[in-house]
Write a protein that holds these residues in place. Structure first.
Motif, PDB file in Angstrom:
ATOM      1  N   THR A 132       0.841  -1.301   0.032  1.00 38.46           N
ATOM      2  CA  THR A 132       0.013  -0.031  -0.141  1.00 38.46           C
ATOM      3  C   THR A 132       0.891   1.188  -0.076  1.00 38.46           C
ATOM      4  O   THR A 132       2.013   1.206   0.339  1.00 38.46           O
ATOM      5  CB  THR A 132      -0.931  -0.040   1.034  1.00 38.46           C
ATOM      6  OG1 THR A 132      -1.718   1.228   1.101  1.00 38.46           O
ATOM      7  CG2 THR A 132      -0.303   0.144   2.405  1.00 38.46           C
ATOM      8  N   ASP A 133       0.369   2.305  -0.630  1.00 37.92           N
ATOM      9  CA  ASP A 133       1.065   3.468  -0.660  1.00 37.92           C
ATOM     10  C   ASP A 133       0.640   4.327   0.879  1.00 37.92           C
ATOM     11  O   ASP A 133       1.150   5.522   1.041  1.00 37.92           O
ATOM     12  CB  ASP A 133       0.930   4.265  -1.936  1.00 37.92           C
ATOM     13  CG  ASP A 133       1.601   3.842  -2.871  1.00 37.92           C
ATOM     14  OD1 ASP A 133       2.575   2.978  -2.726  1.00 37.92           O
ATOM     15  OD2 ASP A 133       1.304   3.853  -4.117  1.00 37.92           O
ATOM     16  N   LYS A 143       0.628   5.669   4.090  1.00 38.54           N
ATOM     17  CA  LYS A 143       1.665   6.033   5.135  1.00 38.54           C
ATOM     18  C   LYS A 143       1.126   5.614   6.633  1.00 38.54           C
ATOM     19  O   LYS A 143       1.883   4.994   7.328  1.00 38.54           O
ATOM     20  CB  LYS A 143       2.238   7.578   5.306  1.00 38.54           C
ATOM     21  CG  LYS A 143       2.743   8.369   4.100  1.00 38.54           C
ATOM     22  CD  LYS A 143       4.037   7.745   3.708  1.00 38.54           C
ATOM     23  CE  LYS A 143       4.650   8.423   2.579  1.00 38.54           C
ATOM     24  NZ  LYS A 143       5.283   7.677   1.626  1.00 38.54           N
ATOM     25  N   ALA A 192       1.463   1.700   6.534  1.00 36.34           N
ATOM     26  CA  ALA A 192       2.827   1.493   6.558  1.00 36.34           C
ATOM     27  C   ALA A 192       3.209   1.592   7.966  1.00 36.34           C
ATOM     28  O   ALA A 192       4.045   0.603   8.609  1.00 36.34           O
ATOM     29  CB  ALA A 192       3.668   2.360   5.690  1.00 36.34           C
ATOM     30  N   HIS A 202       6.020  -4.530   4.966  1.00 35.67           N
ATOM     31  CA  HIS A 202       5.205  -3.436   4.090  1.00 35.67           C
ATOM     32  C   HIS A 202       6.111  -3.107   2.990  1.00 35.67           C
ATOM     33  O   HIS A 202       7.294  -2.924   2.788  1.00 35.67           O
ATOM     34  CB  HIS A 202       4.815  -1.910   5.025  1.00 35.67           C
ATOM     35  CG  HIS A 202       4.543  -0.842   4.016  1.00 35.67           C
ATOM     36  ND1 HIS A 202       5.423  -0.046   3.533  1.00 35.67           N
ATOM     37  CD2 HIS A 202       3.489  -0.524   3.382  1.00 35.67           C
ATOM     38  CE1 HIS A 202       4.817   0.575   2.696  1.00 35.67           C
ATOM     39  NE2 HIS A 202       3.518   0.253   2.650  1.00 35.67           N
ATOM     40  N   ASP A 210       5.561  -0.530  -0.890  1.00 41.44           N
ATOM     41  CA  ASP A 210       4.907   0.415  -1.430  1.00 41.44           C
ATOM     42  C   ASP A 210       4.397  -0.190  -2.643  1.00 41.44           C
ATOM     43  O   ASP A 210       5.026  -1.173  -3.252  1.00 41.44           O
ATOM     44  CB  ASP A 210       5.678   1.620  -2.037  1.00 41.44           C
ATOM     45  CG  ASP A 210       6.147   2.538  -0.729  1.00 41.44           C
ATOM     46  OD1 ASP A 210       5.389   2.618   0.211  1.00 41.44           O
ATOM     47  OD2 ASP A 210       7.344   3.086  -0.580  1.00 41.44           O
ATOM     48  N   GLN A 211       3.507   0.528  -3.264  1.00 39.75           N
ATOM     49  CA  GLN A 211       2.945   0.144  -4.796  1.00 39.75           C
ATOM     50  C   GLN A 211       3.810  -0.328  -5.737  1.00 39.75           C
ATOM     51  O   GLN A 211       3.968  -1.214  -6.412  1.00 39.75           O
ATOM     52  CB  GLN A 211       1.478   0.855  -5.244  1.00 39.75           C
ATOM     53  CG  GLN A 211       0.476   1.176  -4.303  1.00 39.75           C
ATOM     54  CD  GLN A 211      -0.200  -0.272  -4.358  1.00 39.75           C
ATOM     55  OE1 GLN A 211      -0.300  -1.056  -5.407  1.00 39.75           O
ATOM     56  NE2 GLN A 211      -1.489  -0.203  -3.761  1.00 39.75           N
TER      57      GLN A 211
END
Length: 121
Positions: A81-82, A84, A87, A106, A108-109
């Motif tokens: 996931t993007d 924050k 994350a 985690h 990022d995309q």
């Protein structure tokens, strides 16, 4: 809504969440995870969380209850996931997951391919 990702195979379940997950959909995902556990003993899960993803209270409660009862069957969990906020939550949760033998991370995309390699290893 969720989609089982086509790269899912063996003891790896990849899921993309977009929109709101209902209790019925959560039950379907739990049933799929339980099938994999029955076949493989331990499983790893990759979850891609879209921008507008959400979950009903009932579905979230069912998910938490299932995870707590089945932690011993989880090997790795990758959250893509993007967000924050998510994350940061994964970073905190990963500490507790490690205590019970679950590796959680985690991504990022833009790191989806790295996440797949990590979850499949």
């Amino acid at each position: 809504m969720y989609t089982i990702l086509p790269r899912s195979r063996d003891a790896v379940l990849g899921v993309e969440i977009s929109g709101k997950i209902t209790l019925d959909q959560e039950k379907e995902l739990i049933a799929k995870a339980e099938e994999l556990i029955e076949d493989h003993g331990k499983i790893s899960v990759l979850v891609v969380i879209g921008e507008h993803a959400g979950v009903s209270f009932e579905a979230a409660a069912a998910d938490i209850k299932w995870v707590l009862a089945n932690m011993q069957y989880l090997n790795r969990v990758a959250i893509v996931t993007d967000s924050k906020l998510l994350a940061a939550l994964v970073a905190v949760d990963a500490t507790f997951a490690k205590m019970v033998g679950i590796q959680e991370q985690h991504f990022d995309q833009t790191e989806i391919e790295t996440a797949w390699h990590w979850i499949e290893s």
